[in-house]
Design a protein around this motif. Structure first.
Motif, PDB file in Angstrom:
ATOM      1  N   LEU A 110     132.462  38.642  22.297  1.00  0.00           N
ATOM      2  CA  LEU A 110     133.833  39.142  22.359  1.00  0.00           C
ATOM      3  C   LEU A 110     134.780  37.957  22.308  1.00  0.00           C
ATOM      4  CD1 LEU A 110     133.500  41.852  25.147  1.00  0.00           C
ATOM      5  CD2 LEU A 110     133.938  42.247  22.716  1.00  0.00           C
ATOM      6  N   ALA A 111     135.881  38.120  21.596  1.00  0.00           N
ATOM      7  CA  ALA A 111     136.861  37.039  21.499  1.00  0.00           C
ATOM      8  C   ALA A 111     138.275  37.619  21.514  1.00  0.00           C
ATOM      9  CB  ALA A 111     136.640  36.229  20.226  1.00  0.00           C
ATOM     10  N   ALA A 112     139.201  36.822  21.996  1.00  0.00           N
ATOM     11  CA  ALA A 112     140.613  37.192  22.012  1.00  0.00           C
ATOM     12  C   ALA A 112     141.306  36.582  20.801  1.00  0.00           C
ATOM     13  CB  ALA A 112     141.268  36.694  23.303  1.00  0.00           C
ATOM     14  N   VAL A 113     142.454  37.127  20.443  1.00  0.00           N
ATOM     15  CA  VAL A 113     143.214  36.601  19.323  1.00  0.00           C
ATOM     16  C   VAL A 113     143.511  35.115  19.559  1.00  0.00           C
ATOM     17  CG1 VAL A 113     145.486  37.293  20.246  1.00  0.00           C
ATOM     18  CG2 VAL A 113     145.167  37.036  17.772  1.00  0.00           C
TER      19      VAL A 113
ATOM     20  N   THR B 146     138.811  27.768  23.643  1.00  0.00           N
ATOM     21  CA  THR B 146     139.970  28.269  24.362  1.00  0.00           C
ATOM     22  C   THR B 146     139.683  28.385  25.847  1.00  0.00           C
ATOM     23  OG1 THR B 146     140.528  29.499  22.378  1.00  0.00           O
ATOM     24  CG2 THR B 146     141.716  30.089  24.363  1.00  0.00           C
ATOM     25  N   GLY B 147     138.427  28.715  26.188  1.00  0.00           N
ATOM     26  CA  GLY B 147     138.006  28.929  27.584  1.00  0.00           C
ATOM     27  C   GLY B 147     138.100  27.714  28.473  1.00  0.00           C
ATOM     28  N   PRO B 148     137.463  26.603  28.237  1.00  0.00           N
ATOM     29  CA  PRO B 148     136.330  26.482  27.314  1.00  0.00           C
ATOM     30  C   PRO B 148     135.067  27.073  27.933  1.00  0.00           C
ATOM     31  CG  PRO B 148     136.660  24.400  28.414  1.00  0.00           C
ATOM     32  CD  PRO B 148     137.737  25.343  28.931  1.00  0.00           C
ATOM     33  N   VAL B 149     134.244  27.679  27.091  1.00  0.00           N
ATOM     34  CA  VAL B 149     133.007  28.275  27.567  1.00  0.00           C
ATOM     35  C   VAL B 149     131.964  28.213  26.447  1.00  0.00           C
ATOM     36  CG1 VAL B 149     133.684  30.612  26.876  1.00  0.00           C
ATOM     37  CG2 VAL B 149     131.997  30.318  28.685  1.00  0.00           C
TER      38      VAL B 149
ATOM     39  N   GLY C 157     138.398  41.261  19.627  1.00  0.00           N
ATOM     40  CA  GLY C 157     137.340  42.224  19.372  1.00  0.00           C
ATOM     41  C   GLY C 157     135.959  41.618  19.405  1.00  0.00           C
ATOM     42  N   LEU C 158     135.002  42.396  18.896  1.00  0.00           N
ATOM     43  CA  LEU C 158     133.607  41.977  18.831  1.00  0.00           C
ATOM     44  C   LEU C 158     133.357  41.263  17.510  1.00  0.00           C
ATOM     45  CD1 LEU C 158     130.676  42.087  19.952  1.00  0.00           C
ATOM     46  CD2 LEU C 158     130.428  44.266  18.730  1.00  0.00           C
ATOM     47  N   TYR C 159     132.673  40.123  17.566  1.00  0.00           N
ATOM     48  CA  TYR C 159     132.346  39.347  16.373  1.00  0.00           C
ATOM     49  C   TYR C 159     130.851  39.075  16.347  1.00  0.00           C
ATOM     50  CZ  TYR C 159     137.237  38.709  15.447  1.00  0.00           C
ATOM     51  OH  TYR C 159     138.545  38.956  15.144  1.00  0.00           O
ATOM     52  N   MET C 160     130.314  38.959  15.133  1.00  0.00           N
ATOM     53  CA  MET C 160     128.908  38.632  14.925  1.00  0.00           C
ATOM     54  C   MET C 160     128.836  37.327  14.155  1.00  0.00           C
ATOM     55  SD  MET C 160     129.416  42.062  15.020  1.00  0.00           S
ATOM     56  CE  MET C 160     129.807  42.423  13.342  1.00  0.00           C
ATOM     57  N   LEU C 161     127.992  36.426  14.610  1.00  0.00           N
ATOM     58  CA  LEU C 161     127.778  35.158  13.927  1.00  0.00           C
ATOM     59  C   LEU C 161     126.287  35.047  13.626  1.00  0.00           C
ATOM     60  CD1 LEU C 161     129.368  31.765  14.711  1.00  0.00           C
ATOM     61  CD2 LEU C 161     126.944  31.921  14.205  1.00  0.00           C
ATOM     62  N   ASP C 162     125.950  35.011  12.341  1.00  0.00           N
ATOM     63  CA  ASP C 162     124.571  34.818  11.889  1.00  0.00           C
ATOM     64  C   ASP C 162     124.446  33.408  11.348  1.00  0.00           C
ATOM     65  OD1 ASP C 162     123.247  37.555  12.012  1.00  0.00           O
ATOM     66  OD2 ASP C 162     125.080  38.008  10.898  1.00  0.00           O
TER      67      ASP C 162
END
Length: 119
Positions: A84-87, A64-67, A34-39
């Motif tokens: 956006l990130a995958a499980v 995981t990508g790596p990216v 899903g969508l994640y927010m990092l502050d």
């Protein structure tokens, strides 16, 4: 599934080799796609404190990508990143620097990090 995580990261720590970046990282695993927010907010040396300007760079990557998700400007002190990130993706928040002012004392640089899942 709601996800909330917060922490404080100290560093970067000076490398033993000259002109090599000091670095400090924090990694976490994504529990659901899903969508994640990092502050984040970084405290660092300031010219007004009698030091030289900080050269801390924030890099956020998905191993995981790596990216690379985000690479900040030298000396920037905060921001918010939506991604956006995958499980089971592993996200790494990294502080790095080659600037001498950032290595004057242990724990001089600190970052407060807050991560949450989006709607």
């Amino acid at each position: 599934m709601a996800f909330n995580l917060s922490c404080e990261l100290a560093g970067p720590y000076a490398s033993a080799a000259p002109n090599v970046a000091g670095s400090s990282s924090f990694s976490f695993s994504i529990p659901a796609a899903g969508l994640y927010m990092l502050d984040y907010k970084v405290s660092m040396p300031r010219l007004s404190q009698g030091g030289s300007a900080s050269g801390v760079i924030v890099t956020i990557s998905n191993a995981t990508g790596p990216v690379t998700i985000f690479s900040g400007l030298s000396g920037a002190d905060g921001g918010r990143i939506d991604f956006l990130a995958a499980v089971n993706d592993v996200i790494t928040f990294n502080l790095s620097s080659v600037t001498a002012a950032d290595f004057v004392s242990i724990n001089l640089i600190k970052a407060q990090i807050a991560v949450s899942s989006g709607v």
